[in-house]
Design an enzyme around this catalytic site. Structure first.
Site, mmCIF file in Angstrom:
data_model
loop_
_atom_site.group_PDB
_atom_site.id
_atom_site.type_symbol
_atom_site.label_atom_id
_atom_site.label_comp_id
_atom_site.label_asym_id
_atom_site.label_seq_id
_atom_site.Cartn_x
_atom_site.Cartn_y
_atom_site.Cartn_z
ATOM 1 C CB CYS A 2 -0.946 0.079 1.199
ATOM 2 S SG CYS A 2 -2.032 -1.315 1.359
ATOM 3 N NE ARG A 27 4.594 1.957 -0.117
ATOM 4 C CZ ARG A 27 5.652 1.853 0.656
ATOM 5 N NH1 ARG A 27 6.838 2.150 0.182
ATOM 6 N NH2 ARG A 27 5.544 1.454 1.897
ATOM 7 C CD1 TRP A 72 0.218 -6.354 -3.017
ATOM 8 C CD2 TRP A 72 0.276 -6.802 -0.829
ATOM 9 N NE1 TRP A 72 0.673 -7.643 -2.871
ATOM 10 C CE2 TRP A 72 0.711 -7.945 -1.531
ATOM 11 C CE3 TRP A 72 0.226 -6.856 0.561
ATOM 12 C CZ2 TRP A 72 1.104 -9.122 -0.891
ATOM 13 C CZ3 TRP A 72 0.619 -8.023 1.195
ATOM 14 C CH2 TRP A 72 1.049 -9.135 0.475
ATOM 15 C CG ASN A 96 1.864 1.087 4.124
ATOM 16 O OD1 ASN A 96 1.671 -0.095 3.859
ATOM 17 N ND2 ASN A 96 3.062 1.614 4.242
ATOM 18 N N GLY A 97 -0.190 -0.840 6.170
ATOM 19 C CA GLY A 97 0.286 -1.676 7.283
ATOM 20 C C GLY A 97 -0.748 -2.716 7.639
ATOM 21 C CD GLU A 467 17.247 -12.258 -8.213
ATOM 22 O OE1 GLU A 467 16.828 -12.819 -7.175
ATOM 23 O OE2 GLU A 467 16.786 -11.178 -8.630
ATOM 24 C CE LYS A 471 13.863 -10.926 -10.287
ATOM 25 N NZ LYS A 471 14.366 -10.168 -9.197
ATOM 26 C CD GLU A 474 9.749 -11.043 -8.744
ATOM 27 O OE1 GLU A 474 9.102 -10.593 -7.804
ATOM 28 O OE2 GLU A 474 10.974 -10.850 -8.851
ATOM 29 C CG HIS A 490 19.660 -35.931 -4.805
ATOM 30 N ND1 HIS A 490 20.091 -37.191 -4.471
ATOM 31 C CD2 HIS A 490 20.771 -35.209 -5.072
ATOM 32 C CE1 HIS A 490 21.409 -37.226 -4.501
ATOM 33 N NE2 HIS A 490 21.854 -36.043 -4.875
ATOM 34 C CE LYS A 586 11.503 -2.469 -6.154
ATOM 35 N NZ LYS A 586 12.138 -3.535 -6.956
HETATM 36 O O1 M6R Z 1 13.213 -4.490 -0.309
HETATM 37 P P1 M6R Z 1 13.785 -5.853 -0.069
HETATM 38 O O2 M6R Z 1 15.065 -6.098 -0.811
HETATM 39 O O3 M6R Z 1 13.914 -6.203 1.371
HETATM 40 O O4 M6R Z 1 12.706 -6.848 -0.692
HETATM 41 C C1 M6R Z 1 12.842 -8.219 -0.540
HETATM 42 C C2 M6R Z 1 11.925 -8.966 -1.463
HETATM 43 O O5 M6R Z 1 10.595 -8.668 -1.187
HETATM 44 C C3 M6R Z 1 12.213 -8.652 -2.929
HETATM 45 O O6 M6R Z 1 13.537 -8.925 -3.267
HETATM 46 C C4 M6R Z 1 11.291 -9.453 -3.851
HETATM 47 O O7 M6R Z 1 11.578 -10.813 -3.765
HETATM 48 C C5 M6R Z 1 11.416 -8.934 -5.281
HETATM 49 N N1 M6R Z 1 10.128 -8.803 -5.859
HETATM 50 C C6 M6R Z 1 12.255 -9.807 -6.139
HETATM 51 O O8 M6R Z 1 12.271 -9.416 -7.470
#
Ligand code: M6R
Length: 591
Positions: A2, A27, A72, A96-97, A467, A471, A474, A490, A586
């Site tokens: 949010c 957000r 969100w 927000n929260g 990673e 990527k 998501e 395994h 984010k």
């Molecule tokens: O702001 P942060 O680096 O703490 O965020 C951590 C994760 O939420 C963030 O890396 C998330 O996995 C991303 N969407 C990855 O692309």
């Protein structure tokens, strides 16, 4: 999690609120809404969907004082009714929260015959304000804050105080801005910097009251206190995507600059003498982070073990915070977080400190919550990252980790690459790697419709596999897993068939034979492999993407780039919005 924003101005400010909501959309984008004063009354407009779906409702409206929200969803599905702002009596709020005890609070209010309209945890704040109000909003807020459990950043309008906005927060960020003829606030500075560079980060427990001429800050006990506005170092164009089709693509191309700026800064500033002392005595590094930041931690662990005599471990912050850790004496905890606001990482930092560890934060946001709790902070210069999927911030986290761990290696008289080598060789390898964009686009088109993808890698390449997998999953919603190369036999091998792609990252010559065995094992079961490599490989009859060669410990900074492109083009070819993947946000400021 949010975004909230608001302006109170001499002029109509609804355009500024709309612009702020667009900048905060990273957000959350499940619904959006605004509340504003109009002829002495508060009007509320809200709508399920992206911020842009709200805008037609605002056509022809004007106001010089209003608040906005982009959601969100945590409690209650995305819907018009669950969208913020929420109203009760004379009070309208955006939040927000998460209010953790909203269930109990609702029951209490039900005894007084007050019932919420929505399924959210947030509406309870408006209801409590209405219940506690006796003519003084600041006093009512103080009463309400005492009842709330959880994290929050809240903006309030009260119909008795036309042209005023009241703000309060605990744990979640809230920034107040001051400009010529107006005051404003937002969850994050990019929403404000095109209007004013003068910002003040609110402290937990503070209540702030703004109108068009002033901001009055009250500390927890209600006493008025001075808070300073300081110029933001962010550039006003840093939240624009320029000529790029999306923020994610722009941010991948920002990597060389981000790395150069980050390295130059670290070389110039160095570490504090306290950090140097703690690092000299350290015998254990614990790296903590979430999502991509956790993958950077995996890199940090392999790096520490390779170039220093220290032992190292990496863990997701959310796991660490709920276990008995028995940290060895002289542990240095390195907390990695792009936003510096991730709830799990913030709490993990607090826990590590309480266990006696020295905490170093690596973050991209100066004066974020994590920097305020850590003993030492290394702030990367990736600049604002808008796309939900982390790209340039990840590369700069790896660079920051390399720089930090090298400092420790030097303390133990171990050889490392100096800043000049990194600045030149690493940067030029990255720039060359950006040329794989077209090739990755072709590959994405070729594998369109694929239903399973594995990313494999060994040691340093394992961090890249994790990673790359995150990527792709998501932003393209494909079932993707990142696993160590040797683990495929395994269990995961059972899933290999002609509908499966295996992306194998191979950049360490000493592990080449082992990785090639895995390529054979996959081919033998009808699986298709794509290799991303810096090495000269024997022909295995599989597609190979070649990238420049550096030593294994630097390769993750480079080899992740083709995986970022692959994920991006896959999403684009599938017609998806790479910048705003479904269900995500984010900055995850809730648990
Ligand atoms: O702001 P942060 O680096 O703490 O965020 C951590 C994760 O939420 C963030 O890396 C998330 O996995 C991303 N969407 C990855 O692309």
């Amino acid at each position: 999690m949010c975004g909230i924003v608001g302006f109170v101005s001499e002029k109509n400010c609804l355009e500024e609120i709309k612009g702020g909501l667009e900048k905060l959309e990273y957000r959350g984008y499940d619904s959006a809404g605004v509340a504003f004063f109009s002829k002495g009354k508060i009007s509320t407009l809200k709508k399920k969907g992206r911020v842009s779906s709200l805008f037609p409702l605002l056509q022809g409206k004007t106001s010089n004082c209003g608040i906005g929200h982009t959601r969100w969803a945590t409690h209650g599905a995305p819907s018009d009714i669950n969208a913020h702002p929420h109203r009760c009596g004379k009070f309208v709020i955006v939040h927000n929260g998460i209010i953790e005890n909203y269930g109990e609070l609702k029951k209490e209010l039900a005894k007084k015959d007050k019932y919420p309209l929505s399924e959210t945890d947030s509406e309870i704040i408006a209801m409590l304000l209405d219940n506690c109000y006796k003519g003084d909003v600041v006093e009512a807020v103080r009463e309400v804050v005492k009842k709330l459990k959880g994290a929050f950043a809240v903006a309030v309008l009260c119909e008795d105080f036309v042209g005023k906005i009241f703000l309060f927060k605990r744990e979640n960020p809230l920034i107040v801005g001051r400009g010529e003829g107006f005051f404003c606030f937002a969850s994050d500075s990019p929403a404000l910097i095109s209007h004013t560079p003068l910002l003040c980060k609110m402290k937990d427990g503070d209540i702030c009251e703004i109108d068009k001429t002033q901001a009055i800050f009250y500390e927890e006990k209600g006493k008025i206190v001075e808070r300073v506005f300081i110029p933001s170092s962010l550039k006003s164009d840093s939240a624009n995507k320029g000529d790029f089709q999306s923020f994610m693509l722009k941010e991948i191309y920002d990597i060389p600059k981000a790395i150069k700026n980050t390295l130059c800064k670290f070389e110039k500033i160095g570490l504090s003498s306290l950090a140097q002392k703690k690092l000299r005595n350290a015998n254990h590094f614990l790296f903590l982070g979430c999502g991509s930041a956790y993958h950077a931690c995996v890199y940090g662990k392999y790096l520490t073990e390779k170039i220093t005599p220290l032992c190292a471990s990496a863990e997701t912050a959310g796991e660490y915070r709920y276990r008995r850790s028995n940290l060895p004496k002289n542990t240095v905890v390195v907390a990695v977080s792009q936003s510096g606001e991730t709830a799990d990482t913030v709490t993990a930092v607090k826990k590590a400190k309480s266990e006696g560890a020295f905490v170093i934060a690596i973050t991209n946001v100066p004066s974020s919550t994590i920097t305020t709790f850590a003993h030492e902070s290394l702030v990367t210069l990736a600049e604002v990252e808008i796309a939900v999927a982390a790209t340039k911030s990840y590369n700069t986290q790896l660079v920051a980790l390399y720089w930090l761990v090298s400092e420790v290696a030097l303390m133990h008289k171990k050889a490392t690459y100096g800043a000049v080598y990194l600045g030149e060789k690493l940067r030029s390898a990255i720039i060359k790697t950006l040329d794989v964009a077209e090739e990755m686009h072709r590959i994405a088109k070729r594998y369109l419709g694929i239903s399973k993808v594995f990313f494999l890698g060994k040691n340093f390449d394992y961090a890249t596999a994790l990673e790359g997998a995150l990527k792709m999953k998501e932003i393209s919603y494909i079932q993707v897993e990142g696993i160590p190369s040797g683990e495929i036999k395994h269990g995961p091998l059972a899933l290999i068939d002609e509908n499966c792609l295996v992306v194998h990252i191979i950049t360490d010559y000493t592990l080449l034979d082992k990785c090639l065995n895995v390529v054979e094992e996959v081919s033998a079961r009808g699986g298709e492999t794509l290799i991303i490599t810096s090495l000269n490989l024997p022909d295995k009859g599989v597609k190979v993407v070649k990238i420049p060669k550096l030593d294994a410990e630097l390769m993750p900074i480079v080899s992740v780039i083709p995986t970022q492109f692959l994920a991006y083009f896959m999403a684009v070819e599938m017609g998806l919005d790479a910048d705003k993947p479904r269900n995500l946000a984010k900055s995850v400021t809730v648990e």
